[in-house]
Write a protein that holds these residues in place. Sequence first.
Motif, PDB file in Angstrom:
ATOM      1  N   GLY A 138       0.814  -1.209   0.000  1.00 52.62           N
ATOM      2  CA  GLY A 138       0.000   0.000   0.000  1.00 52.62           C
ATOM      3  C   GLY A 138       0.846   1.257   0.000  1.00 52.62           C
ATOM      4  N   ILE A 139       0.231   2.357   0.408  1.00 47.47           N
ATOM      5  CA  ILE A 139       0.906   3.653   0.438  1.00 47.47           C
ATOM      6  C   ILE A 139       1.811   3.729   1.668  1.00 47.47           C
ATOM      7  CG2 ILE A 139       0.575   6.158   0.601  1.00 47.47           C
ATOM      8  CD1 ILE A 139      -2.135   5.741  -0.822  1.00 47.47           C
ATOM      9  N   VAL A 140       3.041   4.179   1.452  1.00 51.68           N
ATOM     10  CA  VAL A 140       3.999   4.304   2.554  1.00 51.68           C
ATOM     11  C   VAL A 140       3.791   5.652   3.240  1.00 51.68           C
ATOM     12  CG1 VAL A 140       6.427   4.356   3.203  1.00 51.68           C
ATOM     13  CG2 VAL A 140       5.670   2.853   1.349  1.00 51.68           C
ATOM     14  N   PRO A 141       3.501   5.668   4.538  1.00 52.99           N
ATOM     15  CA  PRO A 141       3.310   6.941   5.253  1.00 52.99           C
ATOM     16  C   PRO A 141       4.636   7.669   5.470  1.00 52.99           C
ATOM     17  CG  PRO A 141       3.248   5.118   6.791  1.00 52.99           C
ATOM     18  CD  PRO A 141       3.362   4.505   5.420  1.00 52.99           C
ATOM     19  N   LEU A 142       4.546   8.919   5.904  1.00 53.96           N
ATOM     20  CA  LEU A 142       5.755   9.693   6.184  1.00 53.96           C
ATOM     21  C   LEU A 142       6.515   9.106   7.368  1.00 53.96           C
ATOM     22  CD1 LEU A 142       4.434  13.354   5.695  1.00 53.96           C
ATOM     23  CD2 LEU A 142       5.902  12.038   4.170  1.00 53.96           C
ATOM     24  N   LYS A 148      -6.588  -3.402  12.390  1.00 54.98           N
ATOM     25  CA  LYS A 148      -7.764  -3.676  13.221  1.00 54.98           C
ATOM     26  C   LYS A 148      -7.362  -4.252  14.583  1.00 54.98           C
ATOM     27  CE  LYS A 148     -12.122  -6.254  13.206  1.00 54.98           C
ATOM     28  NZ  LYS A 148     -12.977  -7.224  12.444  1.00 54.98           N
ATOM     29  N   ASN A 149      -6.350  -5.132  14.577  1.00 56.54           N
ATOM     30  CA  ASN A 149      -5.950  -5.807  15.820  1.00 56.54           C
ATOM     31  C   ASN A 149      -5.006  -4.979  16.692  1.00 56.54           C
ATOM     32  OD1 ASN A 149      -7.470  -8.066  15.124  1.00 56.54           O
ATOM     33  ND2 ASN A 149      -5.756  -9.055  14.066  1.00 56.54           N
ATOM     34  N   ILE A 189      -1.226   1.634  16.122  1.00 55.65           N
ATOM     35  CA  ILE A 189      -0.566   2.104  14.893  1.00 55.65           C
ATOM     36  C   ILE A 189      -1.644   2.170  13.804  1.00 55.65           C
ATOM     37  CG2 ILE A 189       1.432   1.850  13.371  1.00 55.65           C
ATOM     38  CD1 ILE A 189       2.586  -0.174  15.281  1.00 55.65           C
ATOM     39  N   PRO A 190      -2.367   3.277  13.703  1.00 53.52           N
ATOM     40  CA  PRO A 190      -3.495   3.358  12.764  1.00 53.52           C
ATOM     41  C   PRO A 190      -3.088   3.409  11.291  1.00 53.52           C
ATOM     42  CG  PRO A 190      -3.142   5.474  13.842  1.00 53.52           C
ATOM     43  CD  PRO A 190      -2.230   4.502  14.511  1.00 53.52           C
TER      44      PRO A 190
END
Length: 237
Positions: A133-137, A199-200, A204-205
Amino acid sequence: MRTVRLSTTWISDGLIDFEYKVYQLLAYLQKINVLFGQKKIYPHLSDMLEQYRYLADFKNQKEDTKNKFPQTISEIDLKSKMVHYEHLFEDDDILKTIDEIIDFALPKLKENIELGKELFEYASSVMELEPIGIVPLYRKEGYFLLRDTSINQALIFYYKVKLIQTEIDKYRALETKYLGREKLSIVNTPENIKLKLIKNFKEIPNPSSYMISIKEPLPLVPTWLPIAKRMLLKAVS
């Protein structure tokens, strides 16, 4: 996993005899070559590098100490107008034996270190890292999957980048925790596994997530995992 180690101070431990120390070293290197043949790299490569650095440093420090000792005139050549000096520092029999052992050990260790590096390069070449997926900052914490393409199974790990401070240096290291394994399928994709992790583990959202695949089987603990951690640390630093 069988551990093959040689004490850092092996050269001065116990009986200081050239033939005995050569036997110790060659027996150690023979065992490591067997493990390299099984594609098991760590901790054996790191151990040999530590051995090499220790012996090279010992040799250099001894030479520096010798050069700092005063010299005396040994010969005056009137024809060439040259004055020759000799060091007052002289090795005893034990130090001479240690020098002989080091001179034998360094090239042997270097030769086997090169074999380990070649195996490392090979293992790295059959591994591929890609983001899920998209890599966050923020990438200092998240998850990574180790995927074996031959059985389409993924091992799931949590990771966190830590800064290690020592007396002389500081460096980054990867702290990891094994979370479980999942069978990959059309339904259970890496992206779906990432959603389940979110979800679990709600702390770490928006996790930084990666998948590291191997095209050929590699031993997990001594090769696959440590190289995967190096690749991941490079990607997130």
